[in-house]
Design a protein around this motif. Structure first.
Motif, PDB file in Angstrom:
ATOM      1  N   TYR A  45      -7.018   7.785  -4.470  1.00  0.00           N
ATOM      2  CA  TYR A  45      -6.327   8.019  -5.838  1.00  0.00           C
ATOM      3  C   TYR A  45      -6.665   7.413  -6.702  1.00  0.00           C
ATOM      4  CZ  TYR A  45      -2.952  10.360  -2.666  1.00  0.00           C
ATOM      5  OH  TYR A  45      -2.358  11.414  -1.646  1.00  0.00           O
TER       6      TYR A  45
ATOM      7  N   LEU B  60       0.848  -1.194   0.134  1.00  0.00           N
ATOM      8  CA  LEU B  60      -0.100  -0.034   0.040  1.00  0.00           C
ATOM      9  C   LEU B  60       0.736   1.242   0.059  1.00  0.00           C
ATOM     10  CD1 LEU B  60      -2.722  -1.242   2.564  1.00  0.00           C
ATOM     11  CD2 LEU B  60      -2.813  -0.915   0.241  1.00  0.00           C
ATOM     12  N   SER B  61       2.003   1.385   0.640  1.00  0.00           N
ATOM     13  CA  SER B  61       2.820   2.507   0.841  1.00  0.00           C
ATOM     14  C   SER B  61       3.474   2.565  -0.568  1.00  0.00           C
ATOM     15  CB  SER B  61       3.978   2.012   1.872  1.00  0.00           C
ATOM     16  OG  SER B  61       4.882   3.212   1.995  1.00  0.00           O
TER      17      SER B  61
ATOM     18  N   MET C 241       0.874   4.186  -2.817  1.00  0.00           N
ATOM     19  CA  MET C 241       0.688   5.604  -2.625  1.00  0.00           C
ATOM     20  C   MET C 241       1.678   6.496  -3.331  1.00  0.00           C
ATOM     21  SD  MET C 241       0.014   7.563   0.746  1.00  0.00           S
ATOM     22  CE  MET C 241      -1.633   7.527   0.953  1.00  0.00           C
TER      23      MET C 241
ATOM     24  N   ASN D 239       7.326   2.710   0.653  1.00  0.00           N
ATOM     25  CA  ASN D 239       7.491   4.232   0.126  1.00  0.00           C
ATOM     26  C   ASN D 239       8.924   4.527  -0.740  1.00  0.00           C
ATOM     27  OD1 ASN D 239       8.596   7.156   0.969  1.00  0.00           O
ATOM     28  ND2 ASN D 239       6.333   7.255   0.807  1.00  0.00           N
TER      29      ASN D 239
ATOM     30  N   LYS E 136      -5.512   1.488   3.355  1.00  0.00           N
ATOM     31  CA  LYS E 136      -6.175   1.294   2.296  1.00  0.00           C
ATOM     32  C   LYS E 136      -7.210   2.348   1.830  1.00  0.00           C
ATOM     33  CE  LYS E 136      -8.361  -2.208  -0.513  1.00  0.00           C
ATOM     34  NZ  LYS E 136      -9.034  -3.771  -0.506  1.00  0.00           N
TER      35      LYS E 136
ATOM     36  N   ILE F  42      -4.817   4.446  -8.861  1.00  0.00           N
ATOM     37  CA  ILE F  42      -4.481   3.076  -8.383  1.00  0.00           C
ATOM     38  C   ILE F  42      -5.753   1.946  -8.512  1.00  0.00           C
ATOM     39  CG2 ILE F  42      -3.784   1.995  -6.044  1.00  0.00           C
ATOM     40  CD1 ILE F  42      -2.485   4.520  -5.420  1.00  0.00           C
TER      41      ILE F  42
ATOM     42  N   VAL G 260      -5.117   5.008   0.242  1.00  0.00           N
ATOM     43  CA  VAL G 260      -4.658   4.825  -0.973  1.00  0.00           C
ATOM     44  C   VAL G 260      -5.686   4.577  -1.845  1.00  0.00           C
ATOM     45  CG1 VAL G 260      -3.453   3.044  -2.573  1.00  0.00           C
ATOM     46  CG2 VAL G 260      -2.793   3.552  -0.123  1.00  0.00           C
TER      47      VAL G 260
END
Length: 301
Positions: free
Chosen positions: A72, A18-19, A22, A286, A66, A75, A69
């Motif tokens: 956006y 998830l990181s 993002m 990230n 989640k 995604i 994220v």
């Protein structure tokens, strides 16, 4: 899902995946995150050592992540399990258990690992609750309690050093003959760490909260917490499918940029490091996302 082609496919939608998503989604990359919703920490009641989320359940942190994220539109998510990955001339091909095929220029493997539980009755039921793997994630909550370590050899010795700082009521259970050196045993004795070589028959517990260890010789030892280092395997067969190298310990081998030995394939999270923590997974994800975006930018400019 109509769209089958993406800039990046991320295999694994927990903290690291998830990181990474993002980081890439905010860079206007077209991202697909594939996850089956079965995290390895599903039994863990609380997660710690992650600022702003200390003490939350793993599920709660995942839900919040989640939701962030999902804001956006760059995604997309797919609920499923990846069964095969393949490098093609244009990038990568990913096949799911429902025979759906997706394609991407880059691949991030954030699929974590699968813990291999020992055949000790009660162990799996206590895993993540009172049988714990990480002193940084859970050690403070069981500080100064009657504590055990289930390990042997160098790993058991090194783990004993870490846990000794958290409790002085400590026993190293080797579950059979100890493979420690004479010097290591002497050091344990000096620090009043008990060495128990009896073979374990079962773990008695109440709803995952450990009560005692029962040995094959019918002896019993009361405990409040048990640390354990257990074997694991990768959740997807990246070495066979893609040719990714693994370390001696079984982790995906990556460089300082989270790159594997296969061009275009990156990895982050529990599948690349023995430091299994939420904070570490988020940081790696990230960074991996930023590196992948930079690589795409260099290729497209």
């Amino acid at each position: 899902m109509e769209n089958k082609n993406f800039d990046i496919i991320i295999i694994g939608g927990s903290y690291s995946g998830l990181s990474a998503g993002m980081s890439l989604g905010r860079s206007l990359r077209n991202v697909l995150i594939i996850d089956n919703g079965k995290p390895c920490n599903k039994q863990t009641p609380h997660s710690h050592n992650f600022v702003t989320h200390d003490g939350k359940t793993p599920a709660e942190i995942t839900k919040l992540a989640k939701e962030d994220v999902e804001k956006y539109d760059t995604i997309q998510f797919y609920n499923g399990m990846v069964v095969k990955t393949k490098k093609t001339t244009e990038g990568f091909e990913v096949e799911t258990s429902s025979n759906e095929m997706f394609y991407a220029k880059k691949l991030i493997i954030a699929s974590g690992v699968k813990d291999m539980m020992p055949e000790i009755p009660g162990f799996a039921e206590c895993w993540g609750i009172s049988v714990i793997h990480c002193p940084y994630c859970h050690g403070y909550e069981v500080k100064n309690e009657i504590t055990g370590i289930l390990s042997n050899g160098d790993m058991g010795y090194e783990f004993s050093k870490l846990i000794f700082n958290l409790t002085k009521n400590l026993t190293l259970f080797t579950n059979g003959k100890a493979s420690l050196s004479k010097e290591q045993i002497e050091k344990l004795n000096q620090n009043k760490i008990i060495l128990n070589e009896d073979e374990i028959k079962e773990i008695k517990h109440e709803n995952g909260v450990i009560q005692k260890l029962v040995f094959k010789n019918d002896e019993e030892v009361s405990l409040q917490a048990l640390y354990a280092k257990i074997p694991f395997e990768q959740n997807i067969n990246v070495s066979a499918d893609l040719g990714c190298e693994l370390t001696e310990q079984g982790f995906i081998k990556v460089d300082m940029m989270q790159k594997t030995n296969i061009p275009g394939v990156f990895a982050c999270g529990d599948n690349v490091t023995m430091m299994r923590s939420v904070a570490n997974a988020v940081a790696q994800g990230n960074f991996a996302g930023a590196v992948v975006n930079k690589e795409l930018a260099d290729e497209e400019f």
